[in-house]
Scaffold this active site. Sequence first.
Site, PDB file in Angstrom:
ATOM      1  N   LYS A  48       0.942  -1.264  -0.022  1.00  0.00           N
ATOM      2  CA  LYS A  48       0.099   0.064  -0.113  1.00  0.00           C
ATOM      3  C   LYS A  48       0.801   1.261   0.128  1.00  0.00           C
ATOM      4  CE  LYS A  48      -3.525   2.860   2.424  1.00  0.00           C
ATOM      5  NZ  LYS A  48      -4.003   3.294   3.840  1.00  0.00           N
ATOM      6  N   GLY A  58      -8.448   9.253   9.495  1.00  0.00           N
ATOM      7  CA  GLY A  58      -8.757   9.309  10.833  1.00  0.00           C
ATOM      8  C   GLY A  58      -9.625  10.253  10.989  1.00  0.00           C
ATOM      9  N   ALA A  72      -9.936   5.846   3.705  1.00  0.00           N
ATOM     10  CA  ALA A  72      -9.463   6.902   4.671  1.00  0.00           C
ATOM     11  C   ALA A  72     -10.826   7.583   4.819  1.00  0.00           C
ATOM     12  CB  ALA A  72      -8.581   8.111   4.301  1.00  0.00           C
ATOM     13  N   GLY A  73     -11.181   7.993   6.295  1.00  0.00           N
ATOM     14  CA  GLY A  73     -12.212   9.050   6.485  1.00  0.00           C
ATOM     15  C   GLY A  73     -13.425   8.085   6.762  1.00  0.00           C
ATOM     16  N   ASN A 119      -9.982   1.548   9.674  1.00  0.00           N
ATOM     17  CA  ASN A 119      -9.072   1.133  10.454  1.00  0.00           C
ATOM     18  C   ASN A 119      -9.711   2.079  11.708  1.00  0.00           C
ATOM     19  OD1 ASN A 119      -5.479   1.468  11.026  1.00  0.00           O
ATOM     20  ND2 ASN A 119      -7.256   0.811  12.520  1.00  0.00           N
ATOM     21  N   THR A 120      -9.589   3.278  11.890  1.00  0.00           N
ATOM     22  CA  THR A 120     -10.017   4.069  12.947  1.00  0.00           C
ATOM     23  C   THR A 120     -11.432   3.762  13.630  1.00  0.00           C
ATOM     24  OG1 THR A 120      -8.343   5.828  12.318  1.00  0.00           O
ATOM     25  CG2 THR A 120     -10.072   6.442  14.251  1.00  0.00           C
TER      26      THR A 120
END
Length: 262
Positions: free
Chosen positions: A104, A165, A191-192, A213-214
């Site tokens: 990645k 995040g 992301a986001g 993830n987050t």
Amino acid sequence: MSSASQPLVIAGREFRSRLIMGTGKFSSPETMRDALAASGAEMVTVALRRADLSGKNDPFANILEFIDPKKYLLLPNTSGALNADEAVRLARLAAAAGLPKWVKLEIHPDPRYLLPDPVETFKAAEILVKDGFTVLPYINADPVLAKRLQDVGVATVMPLGSPIGSNRGIQTRDQIRIIIEQAAVPVVVDAGLGAPSHAAEAMEMGADAVLVNTAVAVSSDPNRMAVAFKMAVEAGRAAFESGLAATQETASATSPLTAFLD
């Protein structure tokens, strides 16, 4: 006709799950391990700066001990690289240490917003593709850059929904729609994504996968949140494959309004 979703195919490899999981921010490696299992994901990203590649069993970089390489495809992540040279060096280090030759590609020199550097990302992608890596580049939602990266041979494009995040969801809808329309490789929204509904929206738009993830890692119950994202991704993909009803400006009755009492 089967109700099962078509598999995700990246670089000739099939994945049943369209949810890719990150491994940062969890309260412990054990919590991460359990959430990955609950998510049903088959590909997980690992920041190379958090992985012990030395063989010295560093207790502060032992994340790989909690990820079964027979169950998951490990996707080394060049997060932390400030330019193309650093990203290429990290990828080569991971391959030399025996990790899969997948990467990645993530280059974000600005620590405040963590936005990807398009110039350095393109430079690194060219080098790594020539080196034989399967490259999955994290990019801003830039349709022109996405096409240029496809031309040099990347395996996916990974446009951000919003900053890493931030949990803001998809704030780049129009650009992502163009990227999906023009894509010759899988599109992974990365992301986001802070809520399962964000993941479902990405899949309904036609994205091939999402990376989360987050939102899972910081949840009070990461396992349940992982399951929620799993179901959201499956629901969004099923809706996309089934064909969403067209939006209309006016109402459209579901039952006849005339001749009912005749």
